[in-house]
Design an enzyme around this catalytic site. Sequence first.
Site, PDB file in Angstrom:
ATOM      1  N   TYR B   9      -7.021   4.050  10.283  1.00  0.00           N
ATOM      2  CA  TYR B   9      -8.058   3.049  10.037  1.00  0.00           C
ATOM      3  C   TYR B   9      -8.429   3.047   8.553  1.00  0.00           C
ATOM      4  O   TYR B   9      -9.594   3.108   8.160  1.00  0.00           O
ATOM      5  CB  TYR B   9      -9.291   3.321  10.914  1.00  0.00           C
ATOM      6  CG  TYR B   9     -10.201   2.117  11.068  1.00  0.00           C
ATOM      7  CD1 TYR B   9      -9.834   1.062  11.906  1.00  0.00           C
ATOM      8  CD2 TYR B   9     -11.408   2.019  10.355  1.00  0.00           C
ATOM      9  CE1 TYR B   9     -10.657  -0.045  12.048  1.00  0.00           C
ATOM     10  CE2 TYR B   9     -12.240   0.912  10.505  1.00  0.00           C
ATOM     11  CZ  TYR B   9     -11.856  -0.113  11.343  1.00  0.00           C
ATOM     12  OH  TYR B   9     -12.673  -1.216  11.490  1.00  0.00           O
ATOM     13  N   VAL B  12      -5.483  -0.999   5.540  1.00  0.00           N
ATOM     14  CA  VAL B  12      -4.686  -1.878   6.403  1.00  0.00           C
ATOM     15  C   VAL B  12      -5.206  -1.836   7.838  1.00  0.00           C
ATOM     16  O   VAL B  12      -5.362  -2.875   8.491  1.00  0.00           O
ATOM     17  CB  VAL B  12      -3.188  -1.501   6.344  1.00  0.00           C
ATOM     18  CG1 VAL B  12      -2.393  -2.287   7.378  1.00  0.00           C
ATOM     19  CG2 VAL B  12      -2.630  -1.742   4.946  1.00  0.00           C
ATOM     20  N   SER B  14      -8.201  -1.302   9.020  1.00  0.00           N
ATOM     21  CA  SER B  14      -9.417  -2.099   9.237  1.00  0.00           C
ATOM     22  C   SER B  14      -9.099  -3.592   9.176  1.00  0.00           C
ATOM     23  O   SER B  14      -9.701  -4.398   9.878  1.00  0.00           O
ATOM     24  CB  SER B  14     -10.496  -1.717   8.216  1.00  0.00           C
ATOM     25  OG  SER B  14     -10.046  -1.968   6.908  1.00  0.00           O
ATOM     26  N   GLY B 183      -7.151  -1.315  -7.863  1.00  0.00           N
ATOM     27  CA  GLY B 183      -6.804  -0.910  -6.502  1.00  0.00           C
ATOM     28  C   GLY B 183      -5.339  -1.161  -6.143  1.00  0.00           C
ATOM     29  O   GLY B 183      -4.935  -0.998  -5.013  1.00  0.00           O
ATOM     30  N   GLU B 186      -2.149   3.791  -6.704  1.00  0.00           N
ATOM     31  CA  GLU B 186      -2.863   4.953  -6.183  1.00  0.00           C
ATOM     32  C   GLU B 186      -3.102   5.969  -7.293  1.00  0.00           C
ATOM     33  O   GLU B 186      -2.517   5.875  -8.371  1.00  0.00           O
ATOM     34  CB  GLU B 186      -2.045   5.570  -5.050  1.00  0.00           C
ATOM     35  CG  GLU B 186      -1.917   4.585  -3.891  1.00  0.00           C
ATOM     36  CD  GLU B 186      -1.070   5.127  -2.765  1.00  0.00           C
ATOM     37  OE1 GLU B 186      -1.371   6.222  -2.287  1.00  0.00           O
ATOM     38  OE2 GLU B 186      -0.124   4.429  -2.356  1.00  0.00           O
ATOM     39  N   LYS B 201      12.237   0.198   0.395  1.00  0.00           N
ATOM     40  CA  LYS B 201      12.181  -1.166   0.918  1.00  0.00           C
ATOM     41  C   LYS B 201      13.530  -1.878   0.826  1.00  0.00           C
ATOM     42  O   LYS B 201      13.938  -2.571   1.752  1.00  0.00           O
ATOM     43  CB  LYS B 201      11.106  -1.967   0.178  1.00  0.00           C
ATOM     44  CG  LYS B 201       9.683  -1.515   0.518  1.00  0.00           C
ATOM     45  CD  LYS B 201       8.668  -2.181  -0.416  1.00  0.00           C
ATOM     46  CE  LYS B 201       7.236  -1.790  -0.088  1.00  0.00           C
ATOM     47  NZ  LYS B 201       6.300  -2.216  -1.170  1.00  0.00           N
TER      48      LYS B 201
END
Lengths: 411, 411
Positions: B9, B12, B14, B183, B186, B201
Amino acid sequence: MKSIALLGYGTVGSGVYEIIEKNLEDIKNKYNIDLKLNLILVSNLKKYSSHNEFNLFTNSIDVIKNASPDIVIEVMGGLHPAYEYVKYFLEHSKHVITANKDLIAEYGEELMNIAKHNNVSLMFEASVGGGIPILKPLKECLGGNNIESIAAIINGTTNFILSKMYDENMGYFEALKLAQDAGFAESDPTSDVEGLDASRKISILSSLAYSKKIDWKKIKTIGITDINLNDITNAKSKKHKIKLLAISKQNDGDVYLSVRPVFVHRSSSIGKIDNEFNGVVIDGDSVGNLMFYGKGAGKYPTASSIFGDLIAIMQNQVDNSNIKLSSDFNFIKNFPLKSKWVLRIDTNFPDETTSQILDEFSNLPITIDKSGDNKSLYITVSEFTEDELLEKIENLKNISVKVTKYFLIYE
Amino acid sequence: MKSIALLGYGTVGSGVYEIIEKNLEDIKNKYNIDLKLNLILVSNLKKYSSHNEFNLFTNSIDVIKNASPDIVIEVMGGLHPAYEYVKYFLEHSKHVITANKDLIAEYGEELMNIAKHNNVSLMFEASVGGGIPILKPLKECLGGNNIESIAAIINGTTNFILSKMYDENMGYFEALKLAQDAGFAESDPTSDVEGLDASRKISILSSLAYSKKIDWKKIKTIGITDINLNDITNAKSKKHKIKLLAISKQNDGDVYLSVRPVFVHRSSSIGKIDNEFNGVVIDGDSVGNLMFYGKGAGKYPTASSIFGDLIAIMQNQVDNSNIKLSSDFNFIKNFPLKSKWVLRIDTNFPDETTSQILDEFSNLPITIDKSGDNKSLYITVSEFTEDELLEKIENLKNISVKVTKYFLIYE
């Protein structure tokens, strides 16, 4: 075994034939299914007498009906008899894949309901944006979004013509001829250059995006036939391009839709889509702005989308959702947001008129440019909705200033 | 009723919670299904004591296992215990949706096979390109294509940093700090700036595109930490930008993969992807070039993709294809095509050395530029594969010319 009947064998049909043949083994490996294209409907049988699978061809729809194929791919185009055929096969529980935007724009909802009722799929990814995957991403991947707007270049022919006019200072008719020679435009280019093709496609996109019943014939549709090189030059001077943009916006109970030539900044996402390419910009409340870009037409790109639909059928992806297209909305025809506009005035007038024009747009910044050949004047104004602008344009007539064309500056 | 358990939680998680709550009614209308998010796994329960649905939260995976949810959404991140949890739920015939690229890059094939064996879905659209629909279009819509290449900007942090360096002449560390404050990056940015995130990816994308078993750890991965403003300025002088590009190409039995900073023309498709945006260019033999563009990260874009996967599950889209990832290919680490390159030389040397350098690249056009501060020299050469270039760079050492960095010019 899954048997396929192909209705139509023009450019796209032959592409579908090839791509199916090429992928038979791959499908067998991935899905343990033997695909078999076993009938092709054409009107003129003789034309294909030297085809190495001439035995597949027939000019009788009854032969295909009797063969009861599992999947029917309709690439005949046009409304009739495509509508009757597609309806028949859906009613007889056959999956149908079509590239036919005219058909879907006109009868999509009815046909989707027939498909659902018979527990089969009606798929039409190729009907919008050619090879670009757009309908499936929109319906499925973006299903958690409230789609707020769509802005799309979805007619390659007009984009090609406008690109030639912009890049090579070519007149409209010369660029149209080039598009015809290159195979992008048909001998009767009306549907493309008058914006009808784009109108049908934006109605399909918007119906799915907003779950609204949208009648494409109600869409304010302005083509590109009266765009001249002065217009292009004026756009250039503002670092803009002219693009035929299909726009839709949803807000509360309002849906705005139009197809119109707009000024867009040359370095914007839309401004960078040139030549025969298509691009669709979707704005969703969760995902923000997305753009899908690629070849919007052509033999293999279109066949690629049709084959993608075939894969969905191999994966048993029958859409089990309830299709409820709502009619409960206001259909807005004039651009509802305060925006910038460019007005073209082709008549000469005395100098004092200029100050009267300035008066009409009082208190708001406007610029007036003369065209290179002094034949036109371009007035850029800001902060008006289209309704407000039309009122101003009406007022200008009282001082004998006739606006012959106006463009939204789409930002 | 379909019950959902959410593992994690954070940002992502939330977002997923919100997007599910917002769409409950829509799902009910469309699919006649009552979705119910009824458990949320967190490590620190107290943190959520004021949440208005605090009763959903638990810090015990056993509580969730015992509740036997229909669908599990994993947004914890990291390899462990995410791997163990996902594996457990798949083995117990629960659908799993994950945004976890580390997990999929590392254990994707094993987990997909477990899902298939148990007739449930493992979906991970959000693991690549955040909100951009890319995996489903690639697997399904483009399934008729032989995918020939992928070129992608799939790390928003590094693209943001490089954009700031380019647009505002900002040094690397200053731009990194800005990315952290905004943001995007990190506090430990290693995985982003060293290219590891992009490597994972592109391995996921390429595995699906080529049906090949690709070990992301084998990918030649070069980050952006040693790119300086002289490099940026040199790129600018050539109308190029520097972008961290994930590239893969398939040709016969060869698969080339890399993540590396490259020079791209500023008006190319890739060159126009700026700031935190992502873009994936796919080249298929039928469809040609496609680009998918949008926000590659963030709370709501990522939640949007997860919800799209949820819709696929509502539609019973269990992938019934046979997953056969082949290991039978050559893994190519150095760029195999004859290309242009830019070499940076940071040492001073006497004038006569210049002619020796020219000799080394004899008969092919090269240009030599000095950086603005005279500390570096940039040599642009053409028509070499990376292997050939590396040989030249080795030879240059013999005349005391040390190439401190070289860039592929990606065209």
